[in-house]
Design a protein around this motif. Structure first.
Motif, PDB file in Angstrom:
ATOM      1  N   ARG A 293       0.813  -1.212   0.000  1.00 35.74           N
ATOM      2  CA  ARG A 293       0.000   0.000   0.000  1.00 35.74           C
ATOM      3  C   ARG A 293       0.848   1.265   0.000  1.00 35.74           C
ATOM      4  N   GLU A 294       1.918   1.290   0.772  1.00 34.55           N
ATOM      5  CA  GLU A 294       2.721   2.508   0.859  1.00 34.55           C
ATOM      6  C   GLU A 294       3.366   2.834  -0.489  1.00 34.55           C
ATOM      7  N   ALA A 295       3.910   1.811  -1.135  1.00 34.84           N
ATOM      8  CA  ALA A 295       4.537   2.018  -2.443  1.00 34.84           C
ATOM      9  C   ALA A 295       3.488   2.428  -3.482  1.00 34.84           C
ATOM     10  N   TYR A 296       2.314   1.803  -3.378  1.00 38.00           N
ATOM     11  CA  TYR A 296       1.229   2.138  -4.308  1.00 38.00           C
ATOM     12  C   TYR A 296       0.820   3.598  -4.144  1.00 38.00           C
ATOM     13  N   ASP A 297       0.617   4.026  -2.912  1.00 38.26           N
ATOM     14  CA  ASP A 297       0.207   5.406  -2.658  1.00 38.26           C
ATOM     15  C   ASP A 297       1.263   6.390  -3.153  1.00 38.26           C
TER      16      ASP A 297
END
Length: 768
Positions: free
Chosen positions: A209-213
């Motif tokens: 999620r962090e990389a996606y965001d």
């Protein structure tokens, strides 16, 4: 609302444009802003036409959803709704290359056009802002219903509103792109699977999620950077630098998403296009989800795009998609549906009935078709076209049917004296149509002006070449001064090439973008203008100053995929015929004696369109045959190969053709000859580039017809009946006698004048 209900006009139509994302894909799904532009490929909704075999499209989930919701809205506002059996026919024009969709939002355009047709049938003006807002609300709901809630809705908004918009879930705002900004679209070579990419990305995002965001935030910031660059207060260089930066940021965000999804968003082909664009000082990114379809390229001028197109095609076989106009008009009423080239039984009708069908299909006034009469070119007019006129020679003009090129139908005027050319091309085009039609693209309309320099001093030729190359910018400037109006139309000089032919001869090539002109006169002017300057630079003597008719920089490229079953004959199944056609193609590739006849069959179709439109068939022939020997050995302009399925069975036949098409639609006989003007009107007044593609399609269709005949029953059987008709007429047969006598000649197997006269006498005796 108080408008009175109204039923749809019998042949009225409503159309909606396709779309292209300029920037902000993926991020728009997470609430960021994207920039989307309408492109002028259009979906049409219209009533069926009686002369065509047209059927409504109720099986489309987008049409079904649109019909359900717009009908409900009309009933709720007391408007009459067309009967269920009155569903519109949906025609998409330009969304495909052959049988492959290009990712231009056809489903959204179809949804919007269907909604618009129902609203127009109730008497509502779909171009008014109020009705467009209603259409947008209905179409967005219908499109979302049909694709189960996926998507941002940006494509539907663009299909209804048109133009270029700043889009987010919070709202839609029209914006303007700078007049200097050139936008082109390159073919990434494969259909994108947007649904699969989104599913892979959703799965990957769940665990990262962090990389996606972070990736989405980067793409969102790139979109904002791009939008800031559109500020009209910015200088062009500053604005373009911001666009380049925005595209680099966007692509970096896509690479991060690619890692998260473990899927190819930036394919090798897309990376090639991006890399070439950046090397050339342009900006590029995928348009849409990536993984295939299109790459959008931004440049300071159309000439810069053309230069990139030349580089990408010749180095990597990557094509610039045919010209796609951005900022297209949104939902609108059309005076008539688009041309449908499938006219049932045209060959069975009288000339008058054919003209009526042609007028109805194309919108060309029936009276205008009188310009195809034998006396359309009066001797007085001919006397001003050439010297020593004594009269006018007429040739038959026919209409090639069934042609679909880049998703658009054409009825093709063909002027030719050889029997069977029109019928054979039309029949082959019908087979090709079953596989999606012709896919085509063109080189930029660049031609070559030549200046020959002959040694007039002792300077080494290598030194002279270096001097001329060093003066490139000045020479290009002089060339443009020779034709300022051409520059105003987007054309002009593009490059200088110097060729050292031998110790005493140098030739200078000036590459000129001729736009919609064939260009002979303007190229000769350019050569004459530059000759004195070249003499001063080189110290050598200019001799010949003239265009080259080898238009190898101005070729049209078409390809087709023909389903094998369409090729079947009475004796052979389609796979066997396809295999034989491939073998015949290989024969032409190996043997120049066969290649010459192979190419003559291609030119049967090409020249017929060239002559019909008033272009120079002698220049076309010279260029085509010189092009055929460009590899050092004469070979075929078209080649064919079978395509096998997973079980190794022959599924289809693929063909491709490249041919120089130095043709124009302005100047010369294209404007002075009434029949040529009429032929261009029948074709929808195409650009010069579009006309070249139509000619190439006619050539490839003629080639397929000839090879299929040779591979099955032989070429003579088809020619025999047509030859028999000509012999019957020469023997004096008239009216119904012609067909009856031709049949008897074929039956007895002796198609000779004396035999025809004897059989005609018997025929007339028997009729008494």
């Amino acid at each position: 609302m108080s408008e009175s209900p109204a039923k749809p006009a019998p042949f009225g139509a409503v159309s909606a444009p396709g779309k292209s994302f300029l920037i902000g894909e993926y991020a728009v799904l997470e609430g960021h802003t994207a920039v989307v532009t309408a492109v002028d490929v259009r979906a049409h909704a219209h009533s069926p036409r009686p002369q065509h075999d047209e059927r409504p499209s109720p099986d489309s989930p987008f049409v079904a959803a649109a019909v359900e919701l717009v009908s409900g809205w009309l009933r709720g506002h007391d408007y009459e709704v067309p009967a269920p059996e009155a569903l519109p026919v949906i025609t998409t024009v330009g969304f495909t290359a052959g049988n492959r969709k290009l990712g231009l939002g056809s489903s959204a355009a179809v949804t919007a056009a269907t909604v618009g047709w129902y609203l127009a049938s109730a008497g509502l003006d779909v171009s008014s802002p109020e009705i467009r807002e209603i259409a947008l609300s209905i179409a967005r709901a219908a499109h979302s219903m049909a694709q189960e809630g996926r998507g941002s809705g940006a494509d539907v908004a663009t299909a209804v509103l048109g133009g270029t918009v700043r889009f987010s879930r919070e709202g839609i705002e029209p914006i303007t792109t700078p007049s200097w900004l050139a936008i082109g679209f390159f073919d990434a070579g494969a259909p994108a699977r947007t649904g699969s990419l989104l599913e892979s990305l959703e799965a990957g995002a769940a665990g990262s999620r962090e990389a996606y965001d972070a990736a989405i935030a980067g793409i969102g910031a790139a979109s904002q950077r791009f939008q800031a660059a559109l500020d009209p207060a910015l200088a062009m260089d500053d604005a373009f630098a911001a666009i380049q930066d925005a595209c680099r940021r966007h692509n970096e965000g896509l690479r991060q998403l690619q890692d998260i999804a473990s899927a190819h968003i930036l394919t090798a082909r897309i990376e090639t296009i991006i890399g070439a664009a950046e090397w050339a000082g342009l900006a590029a990114k995928p348009s849409g989800a990536g993984g295939g379809d299109l790459v959008v390229v931004f440049a300071r001028s159309g000439a810069a795009l053309d230069r990139l197109a030349v580089e990408l095609y010749h180095q990597h076989r990557v094509a610039l998609v045919r010209k796609l106009e951005t900022n297209a008009e949104g939902l609108r009423a059309e005076p008539r549906p688009p041309v449908n080239s499938r006219i049932k039984g045209l060959f069975k009708r009288s000339i008058d009935a054919r003209r009526e069908a042609l007028a109805l299909a194309t919108g060309v006034p029936l009276a205008r078709l009188a310009d195809a009469d034998a006396g359309a070119l009066a001797p007085e007019a001919a006397d001003h076209m050439i010297e020593n006129v004594i009269g006018v020679m007429s040739m038959p003009m026919g209409i090639g049917t069934n042609f679909t090129l880049n998703g658009r139908d054409y009825l093709v005027p063909m002027c030719v004296e050889e029997a069977s050319v029109v019928a054979a091309a039309s029949n082959a085009a019908k087979m090709i149509r079953a596989g999606g039609g012709f896919a085509g693209f063109s080189d930029p309309p660049w031609m070559i002006a030549q200046v020959q320099l002959v040694r007039d001093d002792r300077s080494p030729s290598a030194e002279i070449v270096a001097r001329i190359e060093g003066a490139r910018d000045r020479l290009l400037e002089l060339a443009d001064e020779a034709h300022p109006r051409l520059v105003e139309r987007g054309g002009g000089a593009r490059d200088i090439e110097v060729r050292n032919l031998d110790v005493d001869n140098i030739v200078v090539h000036v590459l000129v973008d001729c736009r919609d002109a064939m260009g002979a006169n303007l190229l000769n002017t350019v050569a004459e203008t530059l000759a004195p300057e070249l003499a001063q630079i080189s110290g050598w003597r200019p001799v010949l100053r003239i265009l080259s008719n080898l238009a190898d920089r101005r070729a049209s490229h078409v390809s087709v995929r023909v389903p094998a079953h369409m090729l079947a004959s009475k004796q052979l199944d389609g796979g066997d015929v396809a295999q034989r056609i491939e073998e015949a193609s290989r024969f032409a590739e190996l043997d120049p004696y066969r290649a010459t006849t192979h190419n003559k069959g291609i030119m049967n179709g090409v020249d017929a369109v060239v002559i019909a439109t008033g272009n120079d068939w002698r220049a076309m022939e010279a260029s085509a045959h010189a092009y055929a020997v460009r590899g050092g050995r004469y070979g075929p302009l078209a080649t064919w190969r079978v395509e096998r399925d997973a079980d190794d069975a022959i599924a289809a036949l693929r063909g491709k053709l490249s041919i120089p098409t130095a043709v124009g639609v302005v100047g010369g006989a294209t404007r002075s000859h009434p029949t040529a003007r009429m032929a261009l009107e029948i074709l929808g007044n195409p650009s010069g580039v579009e006309l070249g593609l139509i000619m190439a399609a006619a050539g490839l269709a003629s080639n397929l017809a000839a090879l299929r005949a040779l591979a099955t029953e032989g070429i003579q059987r088809g020619h025999m009946t047509l030859h028999a008709r000509a012999v019957a007429m020469a023997a004096g047969a008239r009216g119904a006698e012609v067909e009856a006598l031709a049949r008897r000649l074929v039956d007895v197997g002796e198609i000779k004048p004396e035999r025809a006269q004897a059989l005609l006498g018997e025929l007339r005796e028997g009729g008494r």
